[in-house]
Design an enzyme around this catalytic site. Structure first.
Site, PDB file in Angstrom:
ATOM      1  N   LYS A   1       3.252  16.839  10.722  1.00  0.00           N
ATOM      2  CA  LYS A   1       2.502  17.880  11.410  1.00  0.00           C
ATOM      3  C   LYS A   1       3.418  19.072  11.690  1.00  0.00           C
ATOM      4  O   LYS A   1       4.560  18.905  12.114  1.00  0.00           O
ATOM      5  CB  LYS A   1       1.954  17.314  12.723  1.00  0.00           C
ATOM      6  CG  LYS A   1       0.825  18.110  13.342  1.00  0.00           C
ATOM      7  CD  LYS A   1       0.203  17.343  14.504  1.00  0.00           C
ATOM      8  CE  LYS A   1      -0.980  18.101  15.080  1.00  0.00           C
ATOM      9  NZ  LYS A   1      -1.601  17.363  16.196  1.00  0.00           N
TER      10      LYS A   1
ATOM     11  N   GLU B   1     -12.747   6.382  23.112  1.00  0.00           N
ATOM     12  CA  GLU B   1     -13.384   6.632  24.398  1.00  0.00           C
ATOM     13  C   GLU B   1     -14.206   5.438  24.892  1.00  0.00           C
ATOM     14  O   GLU B   1     -14.250   5.150  26.091  1.00  0.00           O
ATOM     15  CB  GLU B   1     -14.273   7.881  24.314  1.00  0.00           C
ATOM     16  CG  GLU B   1     -13.510   9.177  24.162  1.00  0.00           C
ATOM     17  CD  GLU B   1     -13.108   9.491  22.738  1.00  0.00           C
ATOM     18  OE1 GLU B   1     -12.398  10.494  22.516  1.00  0.00           O
ATOM     19  OE2 GLU B   1     -13.511   8.726  21.826  1.00  0.00           O
TER      20      GLU B   1
ATOM     21  N   ARG C   1     -19.108  10.111  23.951  1.00  0.00           N
ATOM     22  CA  ARG C   1     -18.908   9.046  22.973  1.00  0.00           C
ATOM     23  C   ARG C   1     -18.855   7.666  23.630  1.00  0.00           C
ATOM     24  O   ARG C   1     -19.000   6.656  22.950  1.00  0.00           O
ATOM     25  CB  ARG C   1     -17.616   9.299  22.185  1.00  0.00           C
ATOM     26  CG  ARG C   1     -17.511  10.704  21.633  1.00  0.00           C
ATOM     27  CD  ARG C   1     -16.298  10.889  20.765  1.00  0.00           C
ATOM     28  NE  ARG C   1     -16.514  10.306  19.457  1.00  0.00           N
ATOM     29  CZ  ARG C   1     -15.615  10.337  18.475  1.00  0.00           C
ATOM     30  NH1 ARG C   1     -14.435  10.873  18.693  1.00  0.00           N
ATOM     31  NH2 ARG C   1     -15.875   9.801  17.318  1.00  0.00           N
TER      32      ARG C   1
END
Length: 636
Positions: free
Chosen positions: A284, A370, A398
């Site tokens: 990243k 979640e 979610r």
């Protein structure tokens, strides 16, 4: 500003133009694409690190596959800036995340090259499998390719989709973009498993031949590869878990090396018959030193100077709501050892990184999961702890079944800290916190609060810490507070009681949340016209302050509620109370100001609330309209 020199990129208007480029030119294209991405995000701000990590992968995918006939689905969508540049949107790339500009995520209505919108994680494999099956059944033709980050793979939905795909055995490509880091460092057993896969780099070529590539090798070589595979039985071999789910496993391969990416993807495109998982290792922030050196690898950036990486943030004297929550929670936890923090891959975003620094053994980042976060918190509560489950409003959606079944029905005292409530600006509709009040306040036994300012948030953290009778939630927006005087310590509020800020006549305005600042501005304008309203900070959507609301209804001609949420929330509960008490029969005029029944695209928060009709001038106009008073008839 100066833009990078990009002679190869200038020749690519659409992915089809890349088919005419040699592999050597594709290498040059990747370098120029990275420079253009950095330049664009320096102007607009946005998710920088994720896009830089997939530059070569983006080039390889578009060089090999045939979008938009082939469906390339990015998961999460903030990886997609280089993809947007290559798919006909380069001329608008410096409008990213601005009003009327490009979305910061993939968006079906924006381009045929965005086959599926993805601003929440872990959805790509399910969607890609849907596309693959639709093609088999006579729908849109073409291959389906899901590009999913290793952080997104920690969600159960990704494995549900892989299990189904393995059983259906349809041709499907899943590119696991393993950058060792989602927004926060990845956690859990899956991350450890992926780390072990590439820990012994010299062994990888042998494992690749022995495992995922066996069925794709020319027939004379397949028998030798099978024998090699047999030799490795009983050892920890890359791809075992994925192959058990029915996928052919290929990799790990260097996601920044086009000389590896291109031949592998070309071979798979030509010969794969069933589901394939391609394990790609990336970094990243790759290629931009300020991003590579940042703790979050340049995940989210304000506008910045390209040469130095220095961000151009507007200074503020007010603390952010997120920081106020975190510091308040730390203070509460210092005197209560039962308080623990839970988040789903967002320790920095929710401020719980501060809590973790102070109480590392009492902080749990469960990854992008979640549903698990909510039920895990329920288990902690059932076990005698005081869990603060800190999740953005848009992501709490979610875990709603778990909120209902595992928390509310059992009346477990889970404390929900709901960040990013209301309209959030540049992230747009997908990240707006529009629905949490409505979907929580309809649950029996739930306490639902909204902070009007940062001082109120301090008191609500204390209220939640002291509340053991059942679930409780408090919501607060993104960004800086109002700059109000802060209390040294939070004081628990009386459950279900609001506060009157200004006594007036004729009309009462009940505010739930941080629109209170706009309500007060509207009140000043109305008072200047000779009409002083009563102003109330409701604090609670559930339980309502019945006594106060009915008293206001008895002594005013009109009652107006204002909230940063959808219909079905605070205003709907007030209307239900007034109807039950037959207040409307006595002639009360009632209006509810809520977010409109549309999804509002990205813009500044002020502009988004103007679209929603909830800024001070619009609140003033609603009062005048409700009372049937024209501007001409008002005293100045």
């Amino acid at each position: 500003m100066d833009r990078p020199v990009t002679p190869t990129l200038d020749r690519v208007k659409l992915p089809s133009d890349m088919k005419r480029l040699s592999d050597r030119e594709l290498h040059a294209l990747a370098g120029e694409l990275r420079a253009e991405t950095i330049s664009a995000v320096s102007v607009t701000g946005g998710h920088l690190g994720a896009g830089l990590g997939v530059v070569e992968l983006t080039v390889a995918l578009h060089a090999v596959f045939d979008a938009p006939r082939d469906k390339i689905i990015w998961d999460v969508g903030h990886q997609c800036y280089p993809h947007k540049i290559l798919t006909g949107r380069r001329d608008r790339i410096r409008t990213l995340r601005t009003e009327g500009g490009l979305s910061g995520f993939t968006k079906r209505s924006e381009s045929p090259y965005d086959p599926f919108g993805a601003a929440h994680s872990s959805t790509s494999i399910s969607a890609a499998l849907g596309f693959a099956m639709a093609a088999d059944l006579g729908g849109d033709p073409g291959d389906a390719v899901a590009v999913i980050g290793d952080g997104s793979m920690s969600a159960g939905m990704a494995f549900e989709a892989m299990n189904n795909a393995g059983a259906l055995k349809r041709r499907l490509f899943v590119v696991l973009n393993d950058n060792e880091m989602s927004i926060a460092p990845p956690v859990g057993a899956l991350s450890s498993y992926l780390s072990r896969l590439y820990a012994q780099a010299p062994f990888q070529e042998f494992k690749q031949a022995a495992k995922g590539m066996v069925s794709l090798l020319p027939e004379p070589l397949q028998e030798g590869a099978r024998r090699a595979k047999e030799m490795l039985k009983g050892m920890t071999v890359g791809g075992t878990m994925f192959e058990e789910l029915g996928f052919s496993y290929v990799g790990p391969i260097d996601g920044h090396d086009l000389d590896q990416l291109l031949p592998v993807l070309r071979t798979l495109k030509a010969r794969a018959t069933g589901p394939v998982l391609i394990h790609v290792i990336t970094k990243k922030g790759k290629g931009y030193a300020p991003a590579e050196m940042a703790a979050d690898r340049g995940h989210a950036r304000a506008k910045f100077d390209v040469l130095t990486g220095e961000q151009k943030k507007t200074p503020s004297n007010a603390p952010s709501y997120t920081k106020v929550f975190a510091e308040s929670l730390v203070r509460e936890a210092e005197s209560d050892s039962r308080i623990v923090g839970v988040t789903a891959a967002m320790p920095d975003g929710t401020g719980l990184d501060l809590f973790a620094g102070r109480f590392p053994k009492r902080m749990f980042d469960v990854g992008i999961a979640e549903q698990h976060a909510v039920t895990f918190s329920a288990g902690l509560a059932a076990g005698g702890m005081k869990p603060f489950c800190a999740i953005y409003s848009t992501f709490l959606q979610r875990g709603y079944d778990q909120v209902v079944h595992d928390v509310a029905i059992q009346r477990l005292p889970v404390r929900f800290a709901i960040d990013r409530a209301g309209l959030v600006g540049a992230d747009g509709a997908t990240h707006a916190g529009s629905f949490d009040t409505a979907f929580l306040a309809n649950l029996p036994g739930f306490v639902v609060m909204a902070a009007a300012d940062e001082a109120e948030l301090v008191h609500m953290v204390a209220t939640a810490a002291a509340h053991d009778e059942g679930p409780i939630a408090f919501r607060y927006p993104r960004g800086e507070g109002m700059g109000v005087e802060m209390p040294a310590r939070g004081i628990p509020l009386q459950i279900g009681k609001g506060r009157v800020l200004q006594e007036g006549n004729r009309v009462a305005i009940l505010s739930f949340g941080t629109r209170l600042s706009e309500v007060l501005k509207a009140a000043e304008a109305l008072t200047a016209r000779g009409l002083q309203p009563t102003i109330v900070d409701a604090r609670f959507a559930k339980p309502l302050d019945r006594e106060l609301i009915l008293q206001l209804a008895r002594h005013h001609e009109a009652l107006i509620t204002v909230e940063e949420g959808a219909v079905g929330g605070f205003g709907s509960h007030v209307a239900q109370l007034l109807a039950e008490e037959a207040v409307f029969d006595r002639g009360l005029k009632y209006r509810s100001m809520v977010l409109p029944d549309i999804f509002i695209d990205q813009a500044s928060p002020e502009t988004m609330y103007k679209v929603a009709g909830m800024n001070a001038p619009q609140i003033e106009a609603k009062v005048l309209e409700t009372l049937g008073i024209g501007v001409v008839g008002l005293r100045t």
